[in-house]
Design a protein around this motif. Structure first.
Motif, PDB file in Angstrom:
ATOM      1  N   LEU A  21       0.833  -1.212   0.000  1.00 12.71           N
ATOM      2  CA  LEU A  21       0.000   0.000   0.000  1.00 12.71           C
ATOM      3  C   LEU A  21       0.867   1.260   0.000  1.00 12.71           C
ATOM      4  O   LEU A  21       0.603   2.219  -0.729  1.00 12.71           O
ATOM      5  N   ARG A  22       1.902   1.229   0.813  1.00 13.15           N
ATOM      6  CA  ARG A  22       2.805   2.402   0.860  1.00 13.15           C
ATOM      7  C   ARG A  22       3.397   2.663  -0.521  1.00 13.15           C
ATOM      8  O   ARG A  22       3.459   3.792  -0.992  1.00 13.15           O
ATOM      9  N   ARG A  23       3.827   1.583  -1.161  1.00 17.07           N
ATOM     10  CA  ARG A  23       4.450   1.738  -2.483  1.00 17.07           C
ATOM     11  C   ARG A  23       3.448   2.278  -3.503  1.00 17.07           C
ATOM     12  O   ARG A  23       3.753   3.184  -4.284  1.00 17.07           O
ATOM     13  N   ILE A  24       2.225   1.752  -3.495  1.00 11.57           N
ATOM     14  CA  ILE A  24       1.205   2.208  -4.455  1.00 11.57           C
ATOM     15  C   ILE A  24       0.949   3.705  -4.257  1.00 11.57           C
ATOM     16  O   ILE A  24       0.935   4.485  -5.216  1.00 11.57           O
ATOM     17  N   PHE A  25       0.761   4.096  -2.998  1.00 13.29           N
ATOM     18  CA  PHE A  25       0.405   5.507  -2.742  1.00 13.29           C
ATOM     19  C   PHE A  25       1.592   6.431  -3.028  1.00 13.29           C
ATOM     20  O   PHE A  25       1.423   7.559  -3.484  1.00 13.29           O
ATOM     21  N   LYS A  26       2.792   5.930  -2.762  1.00 15.13           N
ATOM     22  CA  LYS A  26       3.979   6.764  -3.006  1.00 15.13           C
ATOM     23  C   LYS A  26       4.262   6.893  -4.506  1.00 15.13           C
ATOM     24  O   LYS A  26       4.401   7.988  -5.038  1.00 15.13           O
ATOM     25  N   GLU A  27       4.313   5.731  -5.179  1.00  8.39           N
ATOM     26  CA  GLU A  27       4.721   5.757  -6.597  1.00  8.39           C
ATOM     27  C   GLU A  27       3.647   6.297  -7.517  1.00  8.39           C
ATOM     28  O   GLU A  27       3.935   7.027  -8.454  1.00  8.39           O
ATOM     29  N   TYR A  28       2.407   5.907  -7.284  1.00 14.27           N
ATOM     30  CA  TYR A  28       1.350   6.283  -8.226  1.00 14.27           C
ATOM     31  C   TYR A  28       0.530   7.477  -7.756  1.00 14.27           C
ATOM     32  O   TYR A  28      -0.235   8.041  -8.532  1.00 14.27           O
ATOM     33  N   GLY A  29       0.650   7.823  -6.477  1.00 16.13           N
ATOM     34  CA  GLY A  29      -0.114   8.969  -5.977  1.00 16.13           C
ATOM     35  C   GLY A  29       0.808  10.160  -5.722  1.00 16.13           C
ATOM     36  O   GLY A  29       0.370  11.296  -5.710  1.00 16.13           O
ATOM     37  N   GLU A  30       2.082   9.869  -5.487  1.00 17.60           N
ATOM     38  CA  GLU A  30       3.077  10.904  -5.178  1.00 17.60           C
ATOM     39  C   GLU A  30       2.565  11.834  -4.089  1.00 17.60           C
ATOM     40  O   GLU A  30       2.699  13.051  -4.183  1.00 17.60           O
ATOM     41  N   ASP A  31       1.937  11.229  -3.069  1.00 14.04           N
ATOM     42  CA  ASP A  31       1.409  12.047  -1.967  1.00 14.04           C
ATOM     43  C   ASP A  31       2.261  11.832  -0.726  1.00 14.04           C
ATOM     44  O   ASP A  31       2.626  10.698  -0.394  1.00 14.04           O
ATOM     45  N   GLN A  32       2.543  12.957  -0.047  1.00 11.80           N
ATOM     46  CA  GLN A  32       3.451  12.869   1.103  1.00 11.80           C
ATOM     47  C   GLN A  32       2.879  12.055   2.258  1.00 11.80           C
ATOM     48  O   GLN A  32       3.612  11.530   3.073  1.00 11.80           O
ATOM     49  N   ALA A  33       1.548  11.972   2.322  1.00 12.02           N
ATOM     50  CA  ALA A  33       0.930  11.264   3.455  1.00 12.02           C
ATOM     51  C   ALA A  33       0.817   9.760   3.190  1.00 12.02           C
ATOM     52  O   ALA A  33       0.082   9.064   3.881  1.00 12.02           O
ATOM     53  N   PHE A  34       1.580   9.255   2.172  1.00  5.77           N
ATOM     54  CA  PHE A  34       1.393   7.859   1.751  1.00  5.77           C
ATOM     55  C   PHE A  34       1.521   6.860   2.901  1.00  5.77           C
ATOM     56  O   PHE A  34       0.715   5.952   3.043  1.00  5.77           O
ATOM     57  N   GLY A  35       2.513   7.052   3.775  1.00  2.00           N
ATOM     58  CA  GLY A  35       2.762   6.093   4.849  1.00  2.00           C
ATOM     59  C   GLY A  35       1.657   6.150   5.900  1.00  2.00           C
ATOM     60  O   GLY A  35       1.149   5.121   6.357  1.00  2.00           O
ATOM     61  N   ILE A  42      -1.387   7.154   5.521  1.00  2.00           N
ATOM     62  CA  ILE A  42      -2.663   6.641   4.989  1.00  2.00           C
ATOM     63  C   ILE A  42      -2.627   5.112   4.928  1.00  2.00           C
ATOM     64  O   ILE A  42      -3.592   4.443   5.292  1.00  2.00           O
ATOM     65  N   ALA A  43      -1.497   4.557   4.510  1.00  2.00           N
ATOM     66  CA  ALA A  43      -1.390   3.084   4.466  1.00  2.00           C
ATOM     67  C   ALA A  43      -1.593   2.508   5.872  1.00  2.00           C
ATOM     68  O   ALA A  43      -2.308   1.518   6.049  1.00  2.00           O
ATOM     69  N   ARG A  44      -1.005   3.159   6.867  1.00  4.70           N
ATOM     70  CA  ARG A  44      -1.166   2.631   8.244  1.00  4.70           C
ATOM     71  C   ARG A  44      -2.604   2.789   8.724  1.00  4.70           C
ATOM     72  O   ARG A  44      -3.150   1.917   9.392  1.00  4.70           O
ATOM     73  N   ILE A  48     -11.344   7.316   5.769  1.00  4.27           N
ATOM     74  CA  ILE A  48     -10.030   6.959   6.360  1.00  4.27           C
ATOM     75  C   ILE A  48      -8.977   8.007   5.958  1.00  4.27           C
ATOM     76  O   ILE A  48      -8.182   8.466   6.787  1.00  4.27           O
ATOM     77  N   ILE A  49      -9.017   8.416   4.689  1.00  6.64           N
ATOM     78  CA  ILE A  49      -8.042   9.424   4.236  1.00  6.64           C
ATOM     79  C   ILE A  49      -8.266  10.731   5.024  1.00  6.64           C
ATOM     80  O   ILE A  49      -7.310  11.353   5.509  1.00  6.64           O
ATOM     81  N   GLU A  50      -9.534  11.079   5.183  1.00  8.19           N
ATOM     82  CA  GLU A  50      -9.850  12.319   5.917  1.00  8.19           C
ATOM     83  C   GLU A  50      -9.401  12.221   7.383  1.00  8.19           C
ATOM     84  O   GLU A  50      -9.005  13.222   7.985  1.00  8.19           O
ATOM     85  N   SER A  51      -9.427  10.994   7.934  1.00 10.65           N
ATOM     86  CA  SER A  51      -8.988  10.856   9.342  1.00 10.65           C
ATOM     87  C   SER A  51      -7.494  11.188   9.455  1.00 10.65           C
ATOM     88  O   SER A  51      -7.001  11.533  10.531  1.00 10.65           O
ATOM     89  N   VAL A  52      -6.774  11.105   8.347  1.00  8.03           N
ATOM     90  CA  VAL A  52      -5.329  11.404   8.368  1.00  8.03           C
ATOM     91  C   VAL A  52      -5.065  12.865   7.990  1.00  8.03           C
ATOM     92  O   VAL A  52      -4.283  13.548   8.649  1.00  8.03           O
ATOM     93  N   VAL A  53      -5.728  13.350   6.940  1.00  7.77           N
ATOM     94  CA  VAL A  53      -5.353  14.679   6.421  1.00  7.77           C
ATOM     95  C   VAL A  53      -6.422  15.752   6.671  1.00  7.77           C
ATOM     96  O   VAL A  53      -6.249  16.902   6.258  1.00  7.77           O
ATOM     97  N   GLY A  54      -7.512  15.368   7.324  1.00  8.21           N
ATOM     98  CA  GLY A  54      -8.559  16.354   7.633  1.00  8.21           C
ATOM     99  C   GLY A  54      -9.540  16.542   6.477  1.00  8.21           C
ATOM    100  O   GLY A  54      -9.359  15.982   5.396  1.00  8.21           O
ATOM    101  N   ILE A  55     -10.546  17.371   6.742  1.00  9.91           N
ATOM    102  CA  ILE A  55     -11.600  17.587   5.734  1.00  9.91           C
ATOM    103  C   ILE A  55     -11.620  19.067   5.377  1.00  9.91           C
ATOM    104  O   ILE A  55     -11.401  19.919   6.223  1.00  9.91           O
ATOM    105  N   GLY A  56     -11.907  19.356   4.119  1.00  9.87           N
ATOM    106  CA  GLY A  56     -12.244  20.737   3.765  1.00  9.87           C
ATOM    107  C   GLY A  56     -11.113  21.544   3.167  1.00  9.87           C
ATOM    108  O   GLY A  56     -11.370  22.443   2.374  1.00  9.87           O
ATOM    109  N   SER A  57      -9.854  21.235   3.506  1.00  3.24           N
ATOM    110  CA  SER A  57      -8.778  22.054   2.937  1.00  3.24           C
ATOM    111  C   SER A  57      -8.483  21.584   1.505  1.00  3.24           C
ATOM    112  O   SER A  57      -8.806  20.462   1.121  1.00  3.24           O
TER     113      SER A  57
END
Ligand SMILES: C[S@@+](CC[C@H](N)C(=O)[O-])C[C@H]1O[C@@H](n2cnc3c(N)ncnc32)[C@H](O)[C@@H]1O
Length: 310
Positions: free
Chosen positions: A145-159, A161-163, A183-192
């Motif tokens: 999951l970490r690899r998918i989000f890092k390589e294909y999403g290039e998002d800093q919160a990849f780790g 979000i995977a956890r 789940i993503i919102e629980s990591v990076v918040g909502i609305g921004s």
């Protein structure tokens, strides 16, 4: 049929293909047939072979193109060469790729591509394929999951979000697009703006992985270049940097003669260029098109031409 999208940069694509009457062309990504229709309107006597791996797209396009006589092929464009050979086509005069998902696929809630439509986590362009986004999210290791989000999403919160996914699925299966978005919102918040971008990137990453989009693109570009007749053009429109980089690099490689390391003075690789790059920089939609078709905003169009005698 109405949700099939307005073709992006249609005039530019058609101009760049430089269609010849009775030429043989490929639309590698038929979708709602907007570009295919524009090709026929410009040059009604072309022979068109059109691919889509999505049965819905083929079904709808058949109706839109009923005035013409295309060969519609429900297949992944990674099988371009063999599918064309099956149709007794050994070379082509031009090919268009309009990559990614169609508006129809995004808007159809059941397909599970979009986080603002609640649906089962699916994301398959080809619904006969086994692997779904739900399986990836629920069954992949933390490392994958970490690899998918890092390589294909290039998002800093990849780790993170995977956890968060790993924790959430230990409680209950992550079944829907809404479950994943929460789940993503629980990591990076909502609305921004940033949290919205993260959702876009994580969903995009899963989609790319589920459909093996980048591998398919690399394979198809190489085949397409080999299939082109001298003077034939390849036109590729991509919507994110990962795709655009692949197109740019493959064009560059195939437009280069020797590819030996710089330390080697006398060429030993024997590589010969097959392409002339027509667009040194990618072409983009103009502001008028962007204001009427938001999807065109991120489009990057690259064109190359097969050299004579290659
Ligand atoms: C952006 S849409 C194309 C829209 C089309 N140009 C039009 O004017 O309506 C991309 C289409 O390509 C298809 N597609 C994406 N990747 C593919 C692949 N590897 N093989 C075959 N079809 C693919 C998708 O299913 C989708 O229908």
């Amino acid at each position: 049929m109405s949700t099939y999208h307005q073709p992006v940069m249609a005039n530019t694509c058609i101009q760049q293909l430089r269609l010849k009457a009775k030429g043989i062309y490929v639309d590698a990504t038929l979708g709602g047939a907007g570009h295919a229709l524009a090709m026929y309107q410009r040059e009604p006597q072309i022979r068109l072979y059109a691919f889509d791996q999505d049965a819905d797209a083929i079904f709808e396009a058949r109706q839109r193109l009923e005035a013409y006589d295309p060969v519609l092929i429900q297949a992944n464009f990674r099988d371009l060469r063999t599918s064309l050979a099956y149709n007794k086509v050994k070379s082509i005069d031009g090919i268009l790729f309009d990559l990614g998902v169609s508006s129809h696929q995004l808007d159809d809630a059941q397909r599970g591509f979009s986080f603002d439509k609640d649906a089962a986590l699916d994301m398959r362009m080809n619904r006969a394929q086994e692997l779904t986004a739900g399986q990836v999210v629920n069954e992949s290791s933390l490392g994958t999951l970490r690899r998918i989000f890092k390589e294909y999403g290039e998002d800093q919160a990849f780790g993170r979000i995977a956890r968060a996914i790993e924790r959430a699925r230990a409680e209950k299966t992550i079944a829907t697009t809404k479950d994943l978005a929460t789940i993503i919102e629980s990591v990076v918040g909502i609305g921004s703006k940033e949290s919205l971008k993260t959702k876009v990137r994580i969903f995009q990453a899963l989609r790319i992985f589920v459909n093996d989009e980048l591998e398919a693109l690399s394979a198809a570009l190489k085949d397409a270049i080999n299939l082109l007749n001298p003077g034939g053009r390849i036109v590729v429109m991509s919507y994110h940097s990962l795709e655009d980089r692949i197109v740019k690099n493959i064009f560059k490689l195939e437009a280069t003669d020797c590819i030996c390391p710089p330390a080697i003075i006398n060429c030993i690789c024997g590589h010969k260029s097959k392409l002339k790059i027509i667009t040194k920089r990618p072409l983009m939609a103009d502001s008028e098109e962007i204001s009427s078709n938001v999807r065109s905003r991120s489009a990057k169009l690259r064109v190359a031409e097969k050299k004579k005698g290659k």
